[in-house]
Motif scaffolding. Structure first.
Motif, PDB file in Angstrom:
ATOM      1  N   ILE A 304       0.835  -1.201   0.000  1.00  0.00           N
ATOM      2  CA  ILE A 304       0.000   0.000   0.000  1.00  0.00           C
ATOM      3  C   ILE A 304       0.868   1.248   0.000  1.00  0.00           C
ATOM      4  O   ILE A 304       0.655   2.190  -0.781  1.00  0.00           O
ATOM      5  CB  ILE A 304      -0.942   0.011   1.221  1.00  0.00           C
ATOM      6  N   GLU A 305       1.886   1.256   0.869  1.00  0.00           N
ATOM      7  CA  GLU A 305       2.778   2.414   0.960  1.00  0.00           C
ATOM      8  C   GLU A 305       3.539   2.623  -0.345  1.00  0.00           C
ATOM      9  O   GLU A 305       3.789   3.761  -0.755  1.00  0.00           O
ATOM     10  CB  GLU A 305       3.759   2.232   2.118  1.00  0.00           C
ATOM     11  N   LEU A 306       3.901   1.529  -1.007  1.00  0.00           N
ATOM     12  CA  LEU A 306       4.619   1.622  -2.275  1.00  0.00           C
ATOM     13  C   LEU A 306       3.764   2.328  -3.322  1.00  0.00           C
ATOM     14  O   LEU A 306       4.248   3.211  -4.042  1.00  0.00           O
ATOM     15  CB  LEU A 306       5.012   0.227  -2.763  1.00  0.00           C
ATOM     16  N   TRP A 307       2.483   1.977  -3.380  1.00  0.00           N
ATOM     17  CA  TRP A 307       1.604   2.609  -4.366  1.00  0.00           C
ATOM     18  C   TRP A 307       1.352   4.068  -4.031  1.00  0.00           C
ATOM     19  O   TRP A 307       1.229   4.912  -4.933  1.00  0.00           O
ATOM     20  CB  TRP A 307       0.298   1.836  -4.485  1.00  0.00           C
ATOM     21  N   ILE A 308       1.271   4.398  -2.755  1.00  0.00           N
ATOM     22  CA  ILE A 308       1.151   5.803  -2.353  1.00  0.00           C
ATOM     23  C   ILE A 308       2.342   6.595  -2.884  1.00  0.00           C
ATOM     24  O   ILE A 308       2.191   7.692  -3.450  1.00  0.00           O
ATOM     25  CB  ILE A 308       1.080   5.925  -0.811  1.00  0.00           C
ATOM     26  N   LEU A 309       3.537   6.055  -2.710  1.00  0.00           N
ATOM     27  CA  LEU A 309       4.751   6.751  -3.157  1.00  0.00           C
ATOM     28  C   LEU A 309       4.853   6.777  -4.680  1.00  0.00           C
ATOM     29  O   LEU A 309       5.343   7.758  -5.253  1.00  0.00           O
ATOM     30  CB  LEU A 309       5.982   6.075  -2.546  1.00  0.00           C
ATOM     31  N   LEU A 310       4.387   5.734  -5.341  1.00  0.00           N
ATOM     32  CA  LEU A 310       4.386   5.733  -6.806  1.00  0.00           C
ATOM     33  C   LEU A 310       3.471   6.836  -7.341  1.00  0.00           C
ATOM     34  O   LEU A 310       3.841   7.551  -8.288  1.00  0.00           O
ATOM     35  CB  LEU A 310       3.927   4.365  -7.331  1.00  0.00           C
ATOM     36  N   ILE A 311       2.300   6.986  -6.746  1.00  0.00           N
ATOM     37  CA  ILE A 311       1.375   8.049  -7.151  1.00  0.00           C
ATOM     38  C   ILE A 311       2.008   9.417  -6.893  1.00  0.00           C
ATOM     39  O   ILE A 311       1.920  10.322  -7.733  1.00  0.00           O
ATOM     40  CB  ILE A 311       0.037   7.919  -6.392  1.00  0.00           C
ATOM     41  N   LEU A 312       2.674   9.546  -5.750  1.00  0.00           N
ATOM     42  CA  LEU A 312       3.293  10.823  -5.391  1.00  0.00           C
ATOM     43  C   LEU A 312       4.434  11.178  -6.335  1.00  0.00           C
ATOM     44  O   LEU A 312       4.527  12.318  -6.826  1.00  0.00           O
ATOM     45  CB  LEU A 312       3.787  10.756  -3.946  1.00  0.00           C
ATOM     46  N   PHE A 313       5.302  10.216  -6.627  1.00  0.00           N
ATOM     47  CA  PHE A 313       6.416  10.497  -7.537  1.00  0.00           C
ATOM     48  C   PHE A 313       5.930  10.699  -8.972  1.00  0.00           C
ATOM     49  O   PHE A 313       6.535  11.463  -9.730  1.00  0.00           O
ATOM     50  CB  PHE A 313       7.464   9.377  -7.466  1.00  0.00           C
ATOM     51  N   ALA A 314       4.852  10.032  -9.335  1.00  0.00           N
ATOM     52  CA  ALA A 314       4.252  10.282 -10.656  1.00  0.00           C
ATOM     53  C   ALA A 314       3.758  11.718 -10.739  1.00  0.00           C
ATOM     54  O   ALA A 314       3.908  12.390 -11.770  1.00  0.00           O
ATOM     55  CB  ALA A 314       3.109   9.296 -10.908  1.00  0.00           C
ATOM     56  N   PHE A 315       3.181  12.209  -9.638  1.00  0.00           N
ATOM     57  CA  PHE A 315       2.757  13.611  -9.587  1.00  0.00           C
ATOM     58  C   PHE A 315       3.958  14.541  -9.711  1.00  0.00           C
ATOM     59  O   PHE A 315       3.892  15.566 -10.417  1.00  0.00           O
ATOM     60  CB  PHE A 315       2.010  13.883  -8.274  1.00  0.00           C
ATOM     61  N   PHE A 316       5.065  14.209  -9.060  1.00  0.00           N
ATOM     62  CA  PHE A 316       6.274  15.025  -9.160  1.00  0.00           C
ATOM     63  C   PHE A 316       6.768  15.092 -10.606  1.00  0.00           C
ATOM     64  O   PHE A 316       7.217  16.149 -11.070  1.00  0.00           O
ATOM     65  CB  PHE A 316       7.378  14.451  -8.277  1.00  0.00           C
TER      66      PHE A 316
END
Length: 353
Positions: A304-316
């Motif tokens: 779950i945390e990995l997907w949160i960070l993937l979404i965040l870095f995709a936003f970056f």
């Protein structure tokens, strides 16, 4: 009856009170350029009100709620507590009162939220939307593909009706996840590399279809109009024109590093507000990279945390395409602040679950 308030909660409430005062008095302190968007939303002189698009929908929201008719100080008094209540419901880390870099990043993030949400703002709606995704993951105690699909669906719908570039986030996040699965020694580099590659590919396809690339129609178009003005002191302008495939490729890479690893921002030595953002952004990106690395190494236990960070870095990565200047970059980061907050404290939320 004695009511005991924990230290972390006390620290959180104290910061909320202090930053609420900042939000209320911002109208009397900040320069006029901070209120350009707010004026458009509140007055709607161009009659842009509607149901599709960030400006039309935001204008509609502030008209229906009646907030557009209120003084900015009263808007701040209403909006900021709502946003802080959202953070409170997400959770307050047990060591929130301790002075360290991670907490300092969050304190400053709350301060910037107070500044940018003290007026009619598109980021107010973005913040509330992003919160729904955070709560979705918080309620998912175990890894669920359904939760990931729902998050991507919500991002796409939000992109269609509000901010079009949000439609790119699920695609880039999925490509980044594919990069992690490839047998590379440095999986963080692979994820970000493939994410940037996906962004470049999507922009080139868009350019073939429409005749103009992503950054050419957004960042470069805005900056070409503002070139030489006082408000363009932190503009992100690619050294190479972005009207060719190689120019757009370089422009996306240049934008990504300018927004997320802004070492070139230290040239604004006489603009302390820009330098504060530069330092904040560098520490934020570094800490998120470390947490990203941990999630990748033990992704079976941190899905779950990995997907949160993937979404965040995709936003970056998406920010690197569209952001016209550093001021806009930090303002838009306040819109996704609940996601940043969760990513910084995900270990606390795991223990809570």
């Amino acid at each position: 009856m004695t009511i005991l308030i924990k230290r972390n909660t006390s620290a959180f409430l104290l910061l909320v009170i202090v930053f609420l005062l900042v939000a209320i008095f911002s109208f009397y302190i900040l320069p006029k350029k901070f209120f350009y968007d707010a004026t458009i939303i509140a007055l709607d002189k161009g009659n842009e009100i509607g149901f599709i698009g960030s400006y039309p929908l935001t204008i509609l929201f502030y008209k229906i709620t009646g907030l557009r008719y209120l003084p900015y100080s009263i808007i701040a008094l209403i909006q900021f507590p709502i946003l802080m209540f959202v953070l409170y419901k997400i959770g307050i880390p047990y060591d929130f009162e301790k002075l360290n870099i991670k907490n300092g990043i969050v304190y400053l993030g709350m301060f910037m939220t107070a500044i940018f949400m003290s007026m009619p703002s598109k980021e107010f709606i973005t913040y509330l939307f992003i919160s729904t995704i955070v709560f979705l993951f918080l309620k998912t105690k175990n890894y669920s593909r359904r939760a990931i699909f729902m998050a991507f669906f919500l991002l796409t719908i939000f992109g269609i009706f509000y901010r079009p570039y949000f439609c790119l986030i699920p695609i880039i996040a999925l490509v980044m996840y594919g990069g992690i699965l490839i047998n590379y020694k440095n999986k963080i580099f692979a994820a970000i590399f493939y994410g940037l590659l996906a962004a470049i590919f999507l922009s080139l396809i868009y350019g073939i279809v429409t005749g103009e690339f992503f950054s050419e129609t957004s960042r470069e178009a805005i900056n070409s109009v503002r070139l030489g003005s006082v408000d363009a002191n932190s503009s992100i302008i690619s050294p190479i024109k972005t009207d060719t495939w190689y120019g757009e490729t370089f422009g996306i890479l240049y934008g990504f590093f300018s927004v997320n690893v802004p070492f070139n921002g230290f040239k604004y030595i006489f603009s302390p507000q820009i330098l504060i953002f530069v330092v904040w952004q560098l520490f934020l990106f570094y800490i998120l990279l470390i947490r990203f690395s941990r999630c990748i190494k033990s992704r079976e236990n941190h899905k779950i945390e990995l997907w949160i960070l993937l979404i965040l870095f995709a936003f970056f990565i998406v920010q690197g395409i569209f952001e016209p200047d550093l001021g806009s970059a930090v303002r838009h980061k306040t819109g996704v602040f609940p996601l940043i907050y969760y990513a910084l404290y995900y270990d606390h939320f795991r223990k809570k679950l």
